[in-house]
Design an enzyme around this catalytic site. Structure first.
Site, PDB file in Angstrom:
ATOM      1  CB  CYS A 133      -0.918  -0.026   1.221  1.00  0.00           C
ATOM      2  SG  CYS A 133      -1.919   1.456   1.365  1.00  0.00           S
ATOM      3  CB  CYS A 136      -0.613   2.454   4.020  1.00  0.00           C
ATOM      4  SG  CYS A 136      -2.126   1.862   3.295  1.00  0.00           S
ATOM      5  CG  ASP A 137       3.151   1.109   4.399  1.00  0.00           C
ATOM      6  OD1 ASP A 137       2.713   1.564   5.467  1.00  0.00           O
ATOM      7  OD2 ASP A 137       2.916  -0.052   4.012  1.00  0.00           O
TER       8      ASP A 137
END
Ligand code: NDP
Length: 323
Positions: A133, A136-137
């Site tokens: 992701c 997300c990261d």
């Protein structure tokens, strides 16, 4: 007992809920205990959902879906389904909390899960440089060198997005042509931070406490090489999430839930399926939403037929037509 329970909180699940709620079926929607909203929660700009000419952020779009579903009376429960009993006219849905819900009809819209490479080091270093992701990261890879695996729209989107943070983004693809749509390809090709590594597959993710690189094998001549990296994003597609029903509903050879023609009717009466879990081909937010509509309408007709049957039988009995 509920008239309809919907499992899944992506575009298919919430659209089914909007239609079911507006048909006064008072749906219960089981979202996940972890992340509500499905795959669009991991997306940045959605530029191809009609009605938003300026684009809209994935999470914002899903918040709107949920607001609309709740506005018409959908009840949302934040829990995971642990088991299903689909035998007979009453379907039973058991949740992680231990709660048990009964329903006359069920709409299964659980979407799909990120596919894994299945190579050494991938699981061990998950969260330590291996990610599925970018939104997300990506932030953790400021000025780092990273790679994205895959040749589809997801890989192009992730690679392009990651150039906001990383100093260098390799795209590792097993072929020499991309599956991604033209516009996504062109955007990636035009980005100076992105370099393509063609005809190559990742055979190992290496690193002790965190990712330090990958081993690559050429799909043309089998030669192997090392690539030093700080992070690896896997974007090689998704598999339908059928683990709760794979022994209860018929599946297709692609692993999606079988449905009858263009309907959402599964092999079990009263159980309908929608979204990515039935779609091996298109898998767009808009097609999932359309599929959720179909499921809600099918469930509505099924419930109406049940009601007609329960009205007709006593009338026929009274008339002495049937015993
Ligand atoms: P796709 O199935 O389209 O692409 C997966 C890619 O990963 C392919 O290039 C495939 O290679 C490669 N791949 C699959 N398995 C492996 C493996 N084991 N090792 C190495 N490579 C592998 O998945 P996506 O997630 O990219 O897209 C899914 C759907 O979502 C598509 O319909 C896409 O259009 C849509 N989407 C749309 C977006 C948008 O419009 N904004 C954004 C993201 C997704 P090969 O080509 O060789 O098969």
């Amino acid at each position: 007992m509920r008239k309809v329970i919907i499992i899944g909180s992506g575009p298919a699940g919430f659209t089914a809920a909007i239609y079911a709620a507006r048909a006064n079926l008072e749906p219960l929607l089981i979202a996940s205990s972890v992340e509500v909203g499905g795959e669009l929660m991991n997306t940045t700009d959605v530029e191809n959902y009609p009605g938003f000419p300026e684009g809209i952020l994935g999470p914002e779009l899903m918040t709107k879906f949920q607001e609309q579903a709740e506005k018409f009376g959908t009840e949302v429960v934040y829990d995971d389904v642990t088991s299903l009993d689909l035998d007979g006219p009453v379907k039973t849905v058991t949740l992680g909390s231990g709660a048990v819900h009964e329903t006359q009809s069920l709409i299964y819209a659980t979407g799909s899960a990120y596919r894994k490479l299945g190579v050494e080091g991938e699981e061990r270093l998950s969260g330590y440089g291996v990610s599925w992701c970018a939104t997300c990261d990506g932030f953790f890879f400021r000025e780092k060198t990273i790679a994205v695996v895959g040749g589809g729209d997801s890989a192009m989107e992730e690679a392009t997005f990651l150039t906001r943070f990383a100093s260098k983004v390799y795209v590792i693809h097993r072929k020499d042509t991309l599956r991604a749509s033209k516009i996504m390809q062109e955007r990636a090709f035009a980005n100076e931070k992105i370099e393509f590594i063609w005809n190559s597959e990742v055979t190992d993710v290496v690193g002790e406490a965190a990712v330090s690189g990958v081993k690559l094998r050429s799909t043309v001549d089998g030669s192997v090489s090392d690539l030093a990296l700080d992070g690896l994003f896997v974007a090689i597609g998704n598999d339908p999430r059928t683990h709760l029903v794979h022994d209860k509903l018929d599946l297709t050879p692609e692993g999606t839930i079988w449905v009858d023609g263009r309907s959402s009717k599964t092999s079990v009466p009263g159980v309908f399926a929608a979204g990515d879990v039935i779609d091996p081909t298109y898998r767009q937010a808009i097609t999932a939403a359309g599929s959720g509509t179909v499921a809600a309408l099918d469930a509505e007709h099924f419930l109406a037929d049940l009601e007609d049957a329960s009205v007709e039988i006593p009338a026929a009995q009274a008339a002495g037509i049937i015993a």
